[in-house]
Scaffold this motif. Sequence first.
Motif, PDB file in Angstrom:
ATOM      1  N   TYR A   1      82.464  30.734   7.233  1.00 35.15           N
ATOM      2  CA  TYR A   1      82.634  29.849   8.151  1.00 35.15           C
ATOM      3  C   TYR A   1      82.332  28.339   7.781  1.00 35.15           C
ATOM      4  CZ  TYR A   1      77.394  30.455   8.166  1.00 35.15           C
ATOM      5  OH  TYR A   1      76.137  30.343   7.924  1.00 35.15           O
ATOM      6  N   ASP A   2      83.177  27.383   8.580  1.00 34.79           N
ATOM      7  CA  ASP A   2      83.071  26.041   8.288  1.00 34.79           C
ATOM      8  C   ASP A   2      82.596  25.352   9.628  1.00 34.79           C
ATOM      9  OD1 ASP A   2      84.566  26.119   5.918  1.00 34.79           O
ATOM     10  OD2 ASP A   2      86.326  25.775   6.694  1.00 34.79           O
ATOM     11  N   ILE A   3      82.025  24.076   9.719  1.00 32.95           N
ATOM     12  CA  ILE A   3      81.561  23.484  10.620  1.00 32.95           C
ATOM     13  C   ILE A   3      82.473  22.398  10.990  1.00 32.95           C
ATOM     14  CG2 ILE A   3      79.869  22.563  11.917  1.00 32.95           C
ATOM     15  CD1 ILE A   3      77.918  24.279  10.304  1.00 32.95           C
ATOM     16  N   ALA A   4      82.870  21.912  12.203  1.00 36.24           N
ATOM     17  CA  ALA A   4      83.677  20.696  12.363  1.00 36.24           C
ATOM     18  C   ALA A   4      82.551  19.848  13.293  1.00 36.24           C
ATOM     19  CB  ALA A   4      84.742  20.778  13.478  1.00 36.24           C
ATOM     20  N   LEU A   5      82.507  18.569  12.729  1.00 37.37           N
ATOM     21  CA  LEU A   5      81.508  17.662  13.607  1.00 37.37           C
ATOM     22  C   LEU A   5      82.343  16.473  13.989  1.00 37.37           C
ATOM     23  CD1 LEU A   5      78.565  16.846  14.200  1.00 37.37           C
ATOM     24  CD2 LEU A   5      78.304  15.935  11.857  1.00 37.37           C
ATOM     25  N   ALA A   6      82.322  15.988  15.219  1.00 45.62           N
ATOM     26  CA  ALA A   6      83.382  14.975  15.599  1.00 45.62           C
ATOM     27  C   ALA A   6      82.243  13.827  16.188  1.00 45.62           C
ATOM     28  CB  ALA A   6      84.334  15.364  16.895  1.00 45.62           C
ATOM     29  N   GLY A   7      82.739  12.462  15.826  1.00 41.61           N
ATOM     30  CA  GLY A   7      81.939  11.283  16.549  1.00 41.61           C
ATOM     31  C   GLY A   7      82.203  10.114  15.659  1.00 41.61           C
TER      32      GLY A   7
ATOM     33  N   LEU B   1      85.977   8.467  19.199  1.00 46.06           N
ATOM     34  CA  LEU B   1      85.011   9.522  19.271  1.00 46.06           C
ATOM     35  C   LEU B   1      83.764   9.096  19.521  1.00 46.06           C
ATOM     36  CD1 LEU B   1      86.670  11.871  16.511  1.00 46.06           C
ATOM     37  CD2 LEU B   1      86.805  12.058  19.325  1.00 46.06           C
ATOM     38  N   GLU B   2      83.392   7.782  19.790  1.00 47.89           N
ATOM     39  CA  GLU B   2      82.302   7.173  19.791  1.00 47.89           C
ATOM     40  C   GLU B   2      81.448   7.894  20.787  1.00 47.89           C
ATOM     41  OE1 GLU B   2      81.787   3.029  19.999  1.00 47.89           O
ATOM     42  OE2 GLU B   2      79.876   3.159  20.024  1.00 47.89           O
ATOM     43  N   LYS B   3      82.062   8.059  21.926  1.00 49.89           N
ATOM     44  CA  LYS B   3      81.506   8.803  23.191  1.00 49.89           C
ATOM     45  C   LYS B   3      82.289   9.949  23.318  1.00 49.89           C
ATOM     46  CE  LYS B   3      77.921   6.061  24.181  1.00 49.89           C
ATOM     47  NZ  LYS B   3      78.409   4.698  24.179  1.00 49.89           N
ATOM     48  N   TYR B   4      81.625  11.064  23.760  1.00 54.53           N
ATOM     49  CA  TYR B   4      82.219  12.299  24.283  1.00 54.53           C
ATOM     50  C   TYR B   4      83.267  12.275  25.306  1.00 54.53           C
ATOM     51  CZ  TYR B   4      83.623  16.923  25.861  1.00 54.53           C
ATOM     52  OH  TYR B   4      84.410  17.928  26.564  1.00 54.53           O
ATOM     53  N   THR B   5      84.613  12.413  25.024  1.00 57.44           N
ATOM     54  CA  THR B   5      85.503  12.763  26.380  1.00 57.44           C
ATOM     55  C   THR B   5      86.297  13.837  25.842  1.00 57.44           C
ATOM     56  OG1 THR B   5      87.317  11.069  25.343  1.00 57.44           O
ATOM     57  CG2 THR B   5      85.736  10.065  26.860  1.00 57.44           C
TER      58      THR B   5
ATOM     59  N   THR C   1      87.864   7.421  29.986  1.00 56.78           N
ATOM     60  CA  THR C   1      87.102   6.655  29.240  1.00 56.78           C
ATOM     61  C   THR C   1      85.779   7.190  29.729  1.00 56.78           C
ATOM     62  OG1 THR C   1      87.278   4.921  30.521  1.00 56.78           O
ATOM     63  CG2 THR C   1      88.154   4.917  28.593  1.00 56.78           C
ATOM     64  N   TYR C   2      84.781   7.251  28.843  1.00 57.04           N
ATOM     65  CA  TYR C   2      83.358   7.434  29.228  1.00 57.04           C
ATOM     66  C   TYR C   2      82.671   6.331  29.577  1.00 57.04           C
ATOM     67  CZ  TYR C   2      78.103   8.202  28.234  1.00 57.04           C
ATOM     68  OH  TYR C   2      76.968   8.377  28.430  1.00 57.04           O
ATOM     69  N   VAL C   3      82.091   6.546  30.899  1.00 61.05           N
ATOM     70  CA  VAL C   3      81.646   5.004  31.661  1.00 61.05           C
ATOM     71  C   VAL C   3      79.970   5.124  31.507  1.00 61.05           C
ATOM     72  CG1 VAL C   3      81.063   3.932  33.707  1.00 61.05           C
ATOM     73  CG2 VAL C   3      83.463   5.184  33.109  1.00 61.05           C
TER      74      VAL C   3
END
Lengths: 325, 250
Positions: A37-43, A69-73, A188-190
């Motif tokens: 397994y691998d892991i994906a990390l976004a941000g 990707l700074e804030k989750y959408t 967008t994330y508010v």
Amino acid sequence: MSKILVLAEQQFGKLANATFSAIGAARQLAEKTGASYDIALAGQGIGGLAEQLGAYGAGTIYVLEDASLEKYTAQAYAQAFHSAAKASGATFVVAAATAIGKDCTPRVAARLGAGQASDVVAINGSGGALTYTRPMWAGNVLGEVKINTDIQVLTVRGSDFDAAEATGGSSAVEKIAAGVDAGSLRMTYVGLDAVESSRPALTDADVVISGGRGLKEASNFKLVEELADLLGGAVGATRAVVDAGWVPNDWQVGQTGKVVAPKLYIAVGISGAIQHLAGMKGSKTIVAINKDPEAPIFQVADYGLVADLFEVVPELTSKLKARAG
Amino acid sequence: MKILVTAKRVTDPDSKIVIKPDGSLDLDGVDFRMNYFCEIAVEEALRIQENLDDVEVVAVAIGDEEATKEVRTALAMGADRGILVECDEAKLDSDLVARILVKVVEEEEPDLIIMGKQAVDGDNNQVGQLLAEYLGWPQATFAYKVELEGETAAKVQREVDGGVETVHLTFPAVITTDLRLNEPRYASLPGIMKAKRKKLDVFEPDDFDIELEQKVEVVGYKAPPSRQAGVTVDSVDALLDKLANEAKVI
């Protein structure tokens, strides 16, 4: 060689605990299929978290960083996770069935042309003949499902998979292009109106004290809260009292709310509707306090106290205080 | 402005579902009704309609002929027009439902789709998200409050872990409903009478060139493990004794 990709969940630079349950599920899947397994990390600016994840036995941690990707959408994260799935050559994609996992994972599945099993509580079979157990009909029925596509996507229920412990070692960390098409994003994330609490999160707590209609009015919820605070526990509630606006929505324990499995669950003034039971009957020890001896909650309780909660809950709290002090 | 809402037919949550010895479900004698989260979706669309000029609300259901009833219920609540895509529900999965809805959306070109966050039978919680991705649209799942900005955008508050999150969407978009969004109205008697004369188009998956090939298949059902009822204690002291000495949790 099949490959599993775990979609890590981070928000505001912190990894969600549920991610470690998803890694736990991935390890089970790995044992059954011989996959790694691998892991994906976004941000954005999340290199430190990749280091942290490196001790959990994954082959590669794919790090996807992008301004979008700074804030989750859902839109941007689905595109990024899709890029990671392509890079790892994943045949299985596993995410925790949290608010973010539920929101984002189907979009990843759509991009991969994959079928998804939601809220998986058990992985059955081995090799190429896997099935997944998942609750349906508010937990009244367990369905066994199989996925017919080459890539299989799962969201897993945290309370049913042990959180993975660090195994030491360090995974390869690979930064890859997030592949987010900024022009396609129309959301967008508010902001987040966070429920501030010094209590443990419902799904992580060793002790959960929940209240229902039997408390009669919102102000009486303090009886439940005092008991929870004394035991270092989290506070839960039934859908009825959430609907009535007595307590925040994210206190709801049940099929449409949080599923919890603490060491000790105390149900105060809760009759035990099926949909509530679906959210707590995995608890190790269940105590029910209700004045109606016919209440269905007693059928799942290890210890039932048929009594007026307004008398016995304060008594319980004060006697526990006396024991502690 | 046009809003598409879903009206899925589900078993009544108060009905008991029996699992037959062969692992299939016995749905004989079970009552059906509209998915509660879809009712909330219909209600939200009608509230938007009441606040703006020229909003058309179109209700869609996918299922067998009986699902006409749920479309009629949405029409009786106040939706303008109905669509039923008639097919054997047992042959569907979330992905097929989403792909059929894509075709309906291509026909109808709504500005906004409001649907339940999940159906209370399969509890998959996938269709809204799949549909949004297939269309390339933004989404706000688990909506708690929807504030329109004219007819082209919305601020949506969402129920998330640890609080309420706000996102901004530019239409066309998908919104899925959570419990606290609103309290759905009941259909009035005049509403029910009127609904009988409203237009309801019926399609089949064939009309959209969709083959019913399932990506996810249910191979069996079983009852959840039952939990043995424990003991009744007669006092707080007895309870504390059990918790300390038997369960060892305090």
